[in-house]
Design an enzyme around this catalytic site. Structure first.
Site, mmCIF file in Angstrom:
data_model
loop_
_atom_site.group_PDB
_atom_site.id
_atom_site.type_symbol
_atom_site.label_atom_id
_atom_site.label_comp_id
_atom_site.label_asym_id
_atom_site.label_seq_id
_atom_site.Cartn_x
_atom_site.Cartn_y
_atom_site.Cartn_z
ATOM 1 N N ASN A 13 -83.563 -60.424 -64.359
ATOM 2 C CA ASN A 13 -83.501 -58.981 -64.555
ATOM 3 C C ASN A 13 -82.116 -58.434 -64.213
ATOM 4 O O ASN A 13 -81.491 -57.715 -65.002
ATOM 5 C CB ASN A 13 -84.586 -58.381 -63.636
ATOM 6 C CG ASN A 13 -84.857 -56.920 -63.872
ATOM 7 O OD1 ASN A 13 -84.956 -56.154 -62.921
ATOM 8 N ND2 ASN A 13 -84.997 -56.517 -65.112
ATOM 9 N N LYS A 204 -82.274 -55.678 -46.175
ATOM 10 C CA LYS A 204 -83.015 -54.478 -46.610
ATOM 11 C C LYS A 204 -84.306 -54.867 -47.343
ATOM 12 O O LYS A 204 -85.258 -54.093 -47.371
ATOM 13 C CB LYS A 204 -82.130 -53.558 -47.435
ATOM 14 C CG LYS A 204 -81.497 -54.193 -48.673
ATOM 15 C CD LYS A 204 -82.300 -54.010 -49.923
ATOM 16 C CE LYS A 204 -81.872 -54.946 -51.028
ATOM 17 N NZ LYS A 204 -82.468 -54.704 -52.320
ATOM 18 N N ARG A 269 -89.185 -54.142 -56.202
ATOM 19 C CA ARG A 269 -90.349 -55.019 -56.381
ATOM 20 C C ARG A 269 -90.938 -55.473 -55.049
ATOM 21 O O ARG A 269 -92.134 -55.732 -54.941
ATOM 22 C CB ARG A 269 -89.969 -56.219 -57.245
ATOM 23 C CG ARG A 269 -88.862 -57.072 -56.678
ATOM 24 C CD ARG A 269 -88.490 -58.239 -57.583
ATOM 25 N NE ARG A 269 -87.398 -57.928 -58.478
ATOM 26 C CZ ARG A 269 -86.562 -58.839 -58.996
ATOM 27 N NH1 ARG A 269 -86.701 -60.110 -58.716
ATOM 28 N NH2 ARG A 269 -85.600 -58.497 -59.802
ATOM 29 N N LYS A 296 -88.606 -63.110 -59.142
ATOM 30 C CA LYS A 296 -88.839 -63.658 -57.797
ATOM 31 C C LYS A 296 -88.721 -62.554 -56.748
ATOM 32 O O LYS A 296 -87.887 -61.662 -56.857
ATOM 33 C CB LYS A 296 -87.825 -64.759 -57.474
ATOM 34 C CG LYS A 296 -87.827 -65.909 -58.472
ATOM 35 C CD LYS A 296 -89.033 -66.800 -58.292
ATOM 36 C CE LYS A 296 -89.060 -67.912 -59.332
ATOM 37 N NZ LYS A 296 -90.403 -68.385 -59.649
HETATM 38 N N1 LIG Z 1 -83.467 -57.118 -60.064
HETATM 39 C C1 LIG Z 1 -82.780 -56.284 -59.329
HETATM 40 O O1 LIG Z 1 -82.974 -55.074 -59.382
HETATM 41 C C2 LIG Z 1 -81.703 -56.820 -58.439
HETATM 42 C C3 LIG Z 1 -80.729 -55.956 -58.028
HETATM 43 C C4 LIG Z 1 -79.738 -56.420 -57.195
HETATM 44 C C5 LIG Z 1 -79.741 -57.766 -56.819
HETATM 45 N N2 LIG Z 1 -80.693 -58.609 -57.255
HETATM 46 C C6 LIG Z 1 -80.613 -60.010 -56.836
HETATM 47 O O2 LIG Z 1 -80.157 -60.816 -57.896
HETATM 48 C C7 LIG Z 1 -80.667 -62.145 -57.765
HETATM 49 C C8 LIG Z 1 -81.267 -62.581 -59.078
HETATM 50 O O3 LIG Z 1 -82.333 -61.728 -59.383
HETATM 51 P P1 LIG Z 1 -82.759 -61.359 -60.860
HETATM 52 O O4 LIG Z 1 -83.411 -60.021 -60.768
HETATM 53 O O5 LIG Z 1 -81.634 -61.506 -61.805
HETATM 54 O O6 LIG Z 1 -83.811 -62.526 -61.188
HETATM 55 P P2 LIG Z 1 -85.367 -62.379 -61.497
HETATM 56 O O7 LIG Z 1 -86.142 -62.415 -60.246
HETATM 57 O O8 LIG Z 1 -85.590 -61.252 -62.446
HETATM 58 O O9 LIG Z 1 -85.692 -63.678 -62.364
HETATM 59 C C9 LIG Z 1 -85.852 -64.952 -61.831
HETATM 60 C C10 LIG Z 1 -84.794 -65.845 -62.447
HETATM 61 O O10 LIG Z 1 -84.911 -67.145 -61.881
HETATM 62 C C11 LIG Z 1 -84.845 -68.097 -62.918
HETATM 63 N N3 LIG Z 1 -85.520 -69.311 -62.497
HETATM 64 C C12 LIG Z 1 -86.849 -69.558 -62.425
HETATM 65 N N4 LIG Z 1 -87.060 -70.818 -62.001
HETATM 66 C C13 LIG Z 1 -85.837 -71.353 -61.757
HETATM 67 C C14 LIG Z 1 -85.393 -72.620 -61.282
HETATM 68 N N5 LIG Z 1 -86.245 -73.583 -60.961
HETATM 69 N N6 LIG Z 1 -84.064 -72.812 -61.149
HETATM 70 C C15 LIG Z 1 -83.189 -71.847 -61.450
HETATM 71 N N7 LIG Z 1 -83.549 -70.627 -61.907
HETATM 72 C C16 LIG Z 1 -84.864 -70.405 -62.068
HETATM 73 C C17 LIG Z 1 -85.504 -67.416 -64.081
HETATM 74 O O11 LIG Z 1 -85.127 -68.005 -65.288
HETATM 75 C C18 LIG Z 1 -84.939 -66.009 -63.957
HETATM 76 O O12 LIG Z 1 -83.688 -65.910 -64.565
HETATM 77 C C19 LIG Z 1 -81.661 -62.098 -56.614
HETATM 78 O O13 LIG Z 1 -81.051 -62.587 -55.452
HETATM 79 C C20 LIG Z 1 -81.931 -60.624 -56.445
HETATM 80 O O14 LIG Z 1 -82.243 -60.282 -55.124
HETATM 81 C C21 LIG Z 1 -81.670 -58.163 -58.072
#
Ligand SMILES: NC(=O)c1ccc[n+]([C@@H]2O[C@H](COP(=O)([O-])OP(=O)(O)OC[C@H]3O[C@@H](n4cnc5c(N)ncnc54)[C@H](O)[C@@H]3O)[C@@H](O)[C@H]2O)c1
Length: 480
Positions: A13, A204, A269, A296
């Site tokens: 995401n 946080k 989330r 996740k």
């Molecule tokens: N979503 C937000 O609003 C947000 C904002 C700021 C920071 N973040 C941080 O960014 C980071 C990534 O979050 P996101 O929202 O992009 O991901 P997400 O939680 O939306 O998606 C999970 C990701 O993990 C991948 N994945 C699943 N199984 C896997 C495996 N075995 N090996 C490698 N990858 C695998 C999936 O393909 C997917 O791209 C996290 O640390 C999150 O805390 C998220």
């Protein structure tokens, strides 16, 4: 000179939202190669590979549906292929996957590459806390900045205005990433305290789980605000104790601090799943699978890492909110207890004079004259005084200067009634040097050595005795 290749490691995401920004920005600057590779963890979507869908429809239909990605962002399923030759690396995967990915990437990283981590989480290493940026830095041997802020991914993708913080130990690299990532609606401030910025982003999420419990329990907005405030106090205390570099209050006022905390406790989330945890009684793992469509959660896992770190340092009781979140998520503690568990002052409040003056204990000749904490044998009457900033500083310095694994017992702070402006603080370490019984009832301290005193105790014959009183008080405060 050709522009530098950018590789985005991750495509969830947040990864996809940031790819949308990067894809546009590289076209506007000759510092970067206009083709961006985005590593995608391959999966099948309605019988088609996700990479194929992204490269033909220019949309990550699973993790960021409804948003077109720029056509110059190319989805690549092989991490080595994606990273090959990339001088600019943007890490944005759930934190549990980062170590293995770095190992795979290592042989393909060119000289002079730099990285930025958008990953929120922490790890536990042999010395306690391990930051995700440390893992990347150590494994790839590159400079790593971080980006954290009040940035719910879908809102950033919608181009709604927000702010964010880059923490960069190397200022020039911080500004390269600012050029890569800033837009009129995504405003970046670059600061030096990279570790503090990163810890804010990780911690946080634990507080957000607590906020979700409050929502599930129908506690109301006042209680939730109290949980957010206590959570912020614990974030600050934790950062001050465990960050290797400086930790200053203004960093907590950046987007990565208080702003991210607020948005996560209302919109993220972690809050959503924690609320459902209370109202449905399903496990965190079940809810993550049911509610997040492959995304996740970070809060519960971060609480588990933090709990292990605190346990190792004997400090679980100093972080009642963090501990309660972990125990409720993983140890079957009743969530109905959440607010009373969290409802204890965490350690970092500065002591006020009324905390330490006017203590009603009976003064005894020769038993600690300096602080008003004179009658340590009557310690039941002693007020509970939080450790305070000075005590915390002494504690940290004791931790650094004492040869591990000597357990740190606590820290103390005191003043002299005759010289109220004279404040001293110290930390206690169990050691072999002295055998001195200083404890009050139920607290057996075989040997306590003052290893850090700030400011150093000044002249005078009374100090030894004063210290004995102070030690007992400290034990009462910190172990009681
Ligand atoms: N979503 C937000 O609003 C947000 C904002 C700021 C920071 N973040 C941080 O960014 C980071 C990534 O979050 P996101 O929202 O992009 O991901 P997400 O939680 O939306 O998606 C999970 C990701 O993990 C991948 N994945 C699943 N199984 C896997 C495996 N075995 N090996 C490698 N990858 C695998 C999936 O393909 C997917 O791209 C996290 O640390 C999150 O805390 C998220």
């Amino acid at each position: 000179m050709p522009g530098k290749k950018v590789c985005i490691v991750g495509s969830g995401n947040w990864g996809s939202s940031i790819a949308k920004i990067i894809g546009h920005n590289v076209k506007a600057s000759n510092r970067f190669d206009p083709i961006v590779s985005m590593w995608v963890y391959e999966e099948m979507i309605d019988g088609r590979k996700l990479t194929e869908v992204i490269n033909t429809e220019h949309e990550n239909v699973k993790y960021l549906p409804g948003h077109k990605l720029p056509k110059n962002v190319i989805a690549v399923p092989d991490i080595t292929e994606a990273a090959k030759g990339a001088k600019i690396l943007v890490f944005v995967v759930p934190h549990q996957f980062i170590g293995k990915l770095c190992d795979q990437m290592k042989p393909h990283i060119p000289e002079g590459a730099i990285g930025i981590s958008l990953i929120k989480g922490v790890d536990e290493g042999p010395d306690g806390l391990k930051l995700i940026s440390d893992i990347i830095r150590e494994k790839l041997e590159i400079d790593v900045s971080v980006l954290m802020g009040a940035n719910i991914a879908n809102e950033v993708a919608d181009e709604k205005f927000c702010e964010t913080t880059i923490g960069a130990k190397n200022d020039a690299n911080g500004h390269i990433f600012k050029e890569l990532l800033q837009t009129p609606n995504f405003r970046i401030t670059v600061v030096r305290e990279s570790d503090t910025v990163e810890l804010c982003g990780a911690l946080k999420n634990i507080v957000a789980v607590g906020a979700g419990f409050c929502d599930g329990l129908n506690c109301g907005d006042n209680t939730k605000a109290a949980v957010i405030r206590l959570g912020l106090m614990e974030m600050i205390a934790f950062a001050k104790l465990f960050c290797k570099g400086p930790v200053s209050s203004p960093t907590f006022l950046e987007s990565c601090g208080v702003a991210d905390l607020i948005t996560t406790c209302y919109g993220g989330r972690n809050r959503k799943v924690a609320e459902a945890f209370v109202t449905t009684s399903k496990s965190i793992a079940e809810l993550e699978a049911e509610m997040l469509n492959g995304q996740k959660l970070q809060g519960p896992q971060t609480s588990a890492e933090v709990y292990k770190i605190l346990q190792k340092r004997n400090m679980v009781n100093k972080f009642p909110l963090f501990a309660a979140v972990y125990q409720i998520c993983f140890e079957g503690k009743a969530h109905a207890d959440f607010t009373c568990k969290a409802n204890r002052p965490p350690c970092p409040r500065l002591p006020r004079s009324q905390d330490i003056k006017g203590y009603p204990g009976k003064r005894r000749q020769g038993e600690g004259g300096g602080t008003g904490f004179t009658s340590f044998r009557g310690h039941k009457e002693l007020p509970r005084v939080p450790m305070g900033e000075l005590g915390l500083a002494a504690f940290t310095s004791a931790r650094l200067s004492s040869s591990s694994p000597r357990p740190i017992l606590g820290a103390f702070i005191g003043t002299r009634p005759s010289q109220p402006s004279f404040v001293f603080a110290g930390a206690l370490v169990r050691g072999k040097e002295k055998q001195e019984g200083t404890g009050g009832e139920g607290v057996a301290v075989k040997a306590a050595v003052v290893v850090a005193v700030a400011p150093v105790l000044q002249s005078g014959g009374e100090e030894e005795e004063n210290l004995a009183g102070s030690l007992a008080v400290a034990l009462h405060i910190n172990m009681g």
